[in-house]
Design a protein around this motif. Structure first.
Motif, short mmCIF file in Angstrom:
data_model
loop_
_atom_site.label_atom_id
_atom_site.label_comp_id
_atom_site.label_asym_id
_atom_site.label_seq_id
_atom_site.Cartn_x
_atom_site.Cartn_y
_atom_site.Cartn_z
N ASN A 468 0.78 -3.82 4.45
CA ASN A 468 1.41 -2.43 4.61
C ASN A 468 0.98 -1.30 4.13
N LEU A 469 -0.14 -1.50 4.12
CA LEU A 469 -1.26 -0.08 2.90
C LEU A 469 -1.51 0.24 4.10
N VAL A 487 -7.20 14.46 -5.94
CA VAL A 487 -9.09 14.24 -5.96
C VAL A 487 -9.56 13.95 -5.13
N GLU A 488 -10.89 14.05 -5.21
CA GLU A 488 -11.81 13.93 -3.49
C GLU A 488 -11.74 12.56 -3.46
N ILE A 489 -11.32 12.09 -1.81
CA ILE A 489 -11.43 11.51 -1.38
C ILE A 489 -11.82 10.98 -0.24
N GLY A 490 -12.76 10.14 -0.17
CA GLY A 490 -13.62 9.97 1.08
C GLY A 490 -13.60 9.30 2.37
N GLN A 491 -14.23 8.54 2.78
CA GLN A 491 -13.57 7.11 3.97
C GLN A 491 -12.34 6.29 3.11
N ILE A 492 -11.49 6.08 4.52
CA ILE A 492 -10.62 5.08 3.26
C ILE A 492 -11.11 4.22 4.28
N GLU A 493 -10.64 2.39 4.89
CA GLU A 493 -11.37 1.21 5.50
C GLU A 493 -9.81 0.70 5.11
N ILE A 494 -8.84 0.64 5.85
CA ILE A 494 -7.73 -0.57 5.99
C ILE A 494 -8.21 -1.34 6.79
N LEU A 495 -8.62 -2.46 6.29
CA LEU A 495 -8.58 -4.02 7.23
C LEU A 495 -7.54 -4.89 6.82
#
Ligand code: AMP
Length: 579
Positions: A468-469, A487-495
């Motif tokens: 469930n992320l 905090v700087e966060i870039g790309q997120i990939e939820i697989l």
């Protein structure tokens, strides 16, 4: 002779104006006072907030009230409780030398019995919000049958706030013989309809042009990406250490969120929005008026009626949907002859919103650059030096401690001492703004750095859709583990069973240390540094931008079978558990 006297006001009123420090009448006062004193004609006046319109309509009414008659002779309707209270306060100040003149403010959210009692005893001038006024009419404690003056103050706002029905009913309960005075900063169709339906061939007057912003206000905009809005706001505040500002947001949620962030980040700020109880709102406004708060984050509705004269900045955290609301917002600065700045923080997409506003205010926005770290540090440093220079030393109380202090510091020479004292406060700014990024965004969305951006590190995490992320939960989890927002966060990939995220490389050690072994959904989390996908694109976000998705990288979307690079336990902080 006082100019107010020349306008036809009596000495009793002129004396109270002298006490209040009113030396010259404002433009609307010069026009409206003799008109209302000399004619029973209805009046339609274009006047911005802050132009002195309260005195413009109330002084000539006060001049003509018959205090030997106990009936209510004037009703002033205003959109908000705060404005009603403010008007009643002004009327009381103006009439302090007029014997036995009674004024009351009636508004919702307060005990009605306490308003009924004085009304029953007899009040000459009633200042009310439409809802409570109608309620009191229905209860037959407020009788408007013999009123001679009806003032509709900020008529546009009353209609904006949905008081059309109440206004219609109140107006129907007033005699035809009364004089109606309508004051509005803008004249949309609905206000014109009120004027048409309820006024008799009104005289029109305008202090300044219709819908035009005050001359004393400069309009500036900063162009940033959406995720840089908040950091830009902070920099605007930091480069103006004496800022005294209302920051306008569009929703209650945004208002709360921005105020919370500012408070967390150590600013003297609070929120004003409709979810607060009246007592809480009063408290916040009191703190702001007395300058115990420097920044008030507010919705348009909540900030109405907040009468503060010396705001340095009005900040449009987001521009309002309706152009007219911009006039209202910016009209809160540059009041009573002072200079003010109205700032809009916009994205490149929102740039097209400026033109209609410029047409309305008949002024150009000037583009400003979000200050860089060095500029802010300089301002803060000189501010600190001035503070040290100007601080009063309490010789008597400090005297006893001085010998010990001299003893402890005797090894330091003058230069070293100065450097150390200044650094106590200044280090905080220096470290925050060291390596600070450029937040300005020209038309190209250059801030959306791609994966591959050297300032981001890409991580693998052993949690995915099966756990469930979601991007929002991942950001929340990162915040929680790092105990930091922004905090700087870039790309997120939820697989399916694992995911990737990018984060400011300065926080990489923290991520490894604090996220590894933490629990997410009853599973021990493993994060590992991983290599960046080739050519993948992804926007940046802040860890405080919960929700929203980074751009998906098609490579990983199709292939949900990534195996992380093997690392030493020290590097990875543990091994990946497979389910
Ligand atoms: P208003 O537009 O009535 O809300 O007035 C804006 C502010 O200007 C209020 O704080 C008034 O007290 C102040 N003000 C109004 N008229 C004058 C004047 N003639 N001289 C100085 N201050 C004034």
């Amino acid at each position: 002779m006082s100019i107010f006297k020349e306008l036809g006001l009596s000495q009793a009123i002129v004396d109270s104006l002298i006490e209040l420090g009113y030396e010259q009448p404002t433009e609307i006062q010069k026009l409206a006072i003799p008109q209302i004193l000399g004619s029973k004609d209805d009046l339609k006046a274009f006047a911005q907030t802050g132009t002195g319109k309260t005195a413009a309509f109330s002084l000539p009414i006060l001049e003509q009230i018959d205090t030997s008659n106990k009936n209510t002779q004037a009703i002033i309707l205003s959109p908000t409780r705060e404005l009603a209270i403010q008007i009643a306060k002004n009327v009381n100040e103006f009439s302090k030398n007029i014997n036995s003149l009674k004024t009351i403010a009636v508004y919702g959210g307060a005990n009605i019995e306490e308003q009924i009692r004085p009304l029953k005893r007899g009040v000459h001038i009633v200042v009310g919000t439409p809802g409570r006024t109608l309620d009191l009419i229905k209860r037959r404690v407020l009788n408007l049958e013999s009123i001679q003056w009806l003032v509709l103050d900020e008529a546009d706002e009353m209609l904006n706030m949905g008081f059309k029905e109440e206004l219609d009913k109140i107006l129907e309960s007033t005699p035809k013989t009364k004089q109606t005075l309508l004051f509005s900063a803008t004249f949309p169709r609905e206000v014109e309809a009120i004027a048409r339906n309820y006024m008799n061939k009104p005289i029109e007057m305008s202090a300044g042009q219709k819908n035009v912003g005050a001359d004393s206000v400069e309009h500036e905009f900063f162009q940033v990406t959406d995720r840089n809005r908040y950091p830009a706001l902070k920099r605007i505040a930091d480069v103006n250490p004496d800022i005294y500002s209302i920051v306008f947001c569009r929703t209650r949620r945004e208002t709360k969120e921005i105020a919370e962030k500012l408070i967390d980040d150590g600013y003297s700020a609070d929120a004003l929005h409709g979810d607060l109880s009246q007592a809480q709102r009063d408290l916040v406004m009191q703190k702001f008026r007395t300058k115990h708060l420097q920044i008030l984050v507010a919705t348009d509705v909540a900030a109405r009626g907040l009468d503060v004269n010396d705001l340095t900045h009005v900040i449009n955290y987001k521009l309002p949907d309706q152009t007219e609301n911009y006039t209202h917002r910016s009209g809160r600065t540059g009041r009573a002859g002072k200079k003010g700045i109205s700032v809009a923080i916009i994205t490149s997409k929102e740039r097209n919103k400026l033109k209609p506003i410029e047409r309305k205010i008949q002024k150009q926005f000037v583009q400003k650059q979000v200050p860089n770290g060095k500029e802010i540090c300089e301002v803060q440093l000189y501010k600190l030096i001035d503070k040290i220079h100007d601080i009063e030393v309490n010789e008597k109380d400090i005297k006893d401690y001085l010998p010990d202090i001299y003893e402890k510091l005797h090894e330091l020479d003058r230069e070293e001492l100065i450097k150390k004292f200044v650094s106590i406060e200044f280090n905080q700014f220096l470290s925050y703004y060291k390596d600070a990024r450029d937040l300005n965004n020209s038309d190209a969305p250059n801030d959306r750095r791609r994966s591959g951006d050297e300032s981001l590190t890409r991580f693998y995490i052993n949690q995915g859709k099966m756990d469930n992320l979601t991007p929002a939960r991942l950001i929340g989890f990162i915040n929680e583990c790092l105990r930091k927002r922004d905090v700087e966060i870039g790309q997120i990939e939820i697989l399916k069973s694992f995911s990737f995220f990018e984060i400011d490389k300065n926080f990489s050690p923290d991520v490894l240390e604090k996220m590894n072994g933490a629990d997410f959904n009853d599973r021990s989390v493993i994060v590992e540094v991983t290599s960046k996908p080739k050519g993948g694109g992804g926007g940046r976000r802040r860890s405080s931008d919960k929700g929203g998705f980074g751009r998906k990288d098609s490579k990983f979307k199709k292939n949900d079978d990534y195996k992380p690079r093997r690392k030493s336990p020290a590097e990875s902080g543990g091994r990946r558990k497979r389910r």
